[in-house]
Structures are given as C-alpha cells and as structure tokens.
Design a protein around this motif. Structure first.
Motif, short mmCIF file in Angstrom:
data_model
loop_
_atom_site.label_atom_id
_atom_site.label_comp_id
_atom_site.label_asym_id
_atom_site.label_seq_id
_atom_site.Cartn_x
_atom_site.Cartn_y
_atom_site.Cartn_z
N PHE A 165 71.53 -68.69 -69.67
CA PHE A 165 72.95 -68.35 -69.71
C PHE A 165 73.65 -69.12 -70.84
N THR A 166 73.32 -70.38 -70.97
CA THR A 166 73.93 -71.23 -71.99
C THR A 166 73.64 -70.69 -73.39
N VAL A 167 72.39 -70.38 -73.63
CA VAL A 167 72.01 -69.92 -74.98
C VAL A 167 72.53 -68.49 -75.22
N SER A 168 72.52 -67.66 -74.18
CA SER A 168 73.07 -66.29 -74.32
C SER A 168 74.53 -66.33 -74.74
N GLY A 169 75.23 -67.35 -74.27
CA GLY A 169 76.66 -67.47 -74.57
C GLY A 169 76.94 -67.66 -76.05
N TRP A 170 75.92 -67.97 -76.82
CA TRP A 170 76.12 -68.17 -78.27
C TRP A 170 75.92 -66.87 -79.05
N LEU A 171 75.34 -65.87 -78.42
CA LEU A 171 74.86 -64.70 -79.18
C LEU A 171 75.97 -63.97 -79.93
N GLU A 172 77.07 -63.75 -79.22
CA GLU A 172 78.15 -62.98 -79.84
C GLU A 172 78.64 -63.70 -81.11
N GLY A 173 78.88 -64.99 -80.98
CA GLY A 173 79.33 -65.78 -82.13
C GLY A 173 78.31 -65.83 -83.25
N ASP A 174 77.05 -65.59 -82.88
CA ASP A 174 75.99 -65.60 -83.90
C ASP A 174 75.78 -64.22 -84.52
#
Ligand SMILES: N[C@@H](CCC(=O)N[C@@H](CS)C(=O)NCC(=O)O)C(=O)O
Length: 208
Positions: A165-174
C-alpha cells in the motif's frame, strides 16, 4: 515504548501502519525532510544511514522496512501479520518485501535521488525519465506473479499489505497509469478501509 522515526508519504508509512495494526503504544517522531533533518547529527546518531524509518526498541534501533515489519509481526504474534509457523510462506513474504525494498523502491529513488548514482545532470535526467516505465513494469510483475489476492499473500492480511500500500501510493506521482493496474487499485481501496491505515495516515497528515 517504541519510537518510530518517519517522514510523511515515505516508506516509513508501512511500519507506521503495522504499529497501528498491532495496537502497541508507540511514539511517532517526524523527521523534517524540508529541513534536511535526516542529515543532522542528532538524527544520524539514531540512524547513521540518514533515512527513515528507524524504530527505537528496548534493545536498540532497527532500520530497513522489511526487518522492522518482520520484527513487529514476530513481537506481536496475536496480530497474525505473518505466517510465522510456515517456513515456505514466511520466505515468500520475505521475498515480496525484499522485492519492494531492493528493486521497486530503488527504481523509484532514481527519479528523486539520482545524484546518488551520477553527477552528470544529463544522466540524472535520463534516470528520471525511466521511472514511470520501470515502476509500471515492477507493478505489472507484482500483479501477474506475486500478488495472490485479495491480500498479497492470499486470504490472510500481512505486513506485506502495509508495504505494498505504501509503495502503491507513490505510483500516481511517479507518472504510472493506475488504470492498467486493477489489482493494485483494488488493494489500495481495500487498505484505505482499514482503521489502522486510516489512523496512521491521519497522524502523518496532521503532523506540522
Ligand atoms: N531500504 C530502506 C530505504 C529507506 C529510505 O530510503 N527512506 C527514504 C524515504 S522513502 C529516506 O529516508 N530518504 C531520505 C534521504 O534520502 O535523504 C528501507 O526500506 O527502510
């Protein structure tokens, strides 16, 4: 009482969520990245790596997200956050967390921390450009070969879910198109409904 050193929206969120899941008293201490506090002598005395998370325990400081997550799962077995009695399943959990830590997180760091790997501004820009494709590729692999569903390991929620969940939360910004990652999207939604996740996020968002 444990002390978690964290910065909002970083990989420390996984440890933060798990501390909430196991319902142990702890103090969350924000390390102010905007002031580069992670590089100040005071913090380096806690974690010489100059990174978060760091978990202060009664036996000393632990760093590295997979280690902290497994430590908490073992310390609080009643929370059932890892298949502790099943050697193969536990190794699978470790493999998943290691992949996030050593491959996915590092792929992402090439976008924001390129200066770790190169001095040439053109090389740093080139690394940045690769991040969306690399992250999309990592997550496609997770969806195809690693994520069992509805949780990472199958029917049982585990510390790997907090980490994913933590790493998925970065996807949009990436710059990754979440529309192509339906399992990840569904997992994010399922995670957002958990009270422990909501409490950890609320704490991180409320901190100044
Ligand atoms: N392998 C470490 C990575 C820790 C890490 O890189 N944390 C980042 C936040 S996501 C950090 O503290 N960055 C601060 C910096 O590089 O100055 C882990 O999994 O805990």
């Amino acid at each position: 009482m444990f002390k978690l050193f964290y910065a909002p929206r970083t990989c420390a969120l996984a440890s933060h969520i798990v501390l909430e899941e196991v319902a142990t008293p702890y103090e969350a201490v924000r390390v102010d990245f905007s002031k580069n506090a992670q590089r100040e002598p005071e913090y380096l005395a806690i974690n010489p790596k100059g990174r978060v998370p760091a978990l202060l325990t009664e036996r000393g400081v632990l760093t590295e997200t997979p280690a902290i997550l497994l430590f908490l799962a073992q310390r609080f077995p009643a929370a059932q956050l890892a298949p502790l009695a099943d050697d193969f399943a536990l190794a699978q959990l470790n493999a998943f967390n290691s992949y996030l830590c050593a491959t996915v997180h590092v792929a992402r760091a090439h976008g924001r921390r390129g200066a770790r790997w190169a001095d040439d501004p053109l090389a740093i820009e080139a690394m940045k450009r690769k991040v969306p494709a690399n992250m999309a590729e990592c997550f496609a692999l997770i969806e195809r070969h690693m994520f069992v569903g509805p949780w990472v390991m199958g029917g049982r929620y585990s510390v790997a879910d907090a980490y994913l969940f933590t790493v998925s939360g970065w996807l949009e910004g990436d710059g990754v198109d979440l529309g192509k990652l339906p399992k990840t999207q569904a997992h994010m939604k399922r995670m957002s409904e958990r009270p422990a996740v909501q409490r950890a996020l609320a704490q991180e968002n409320a901190a100044p």
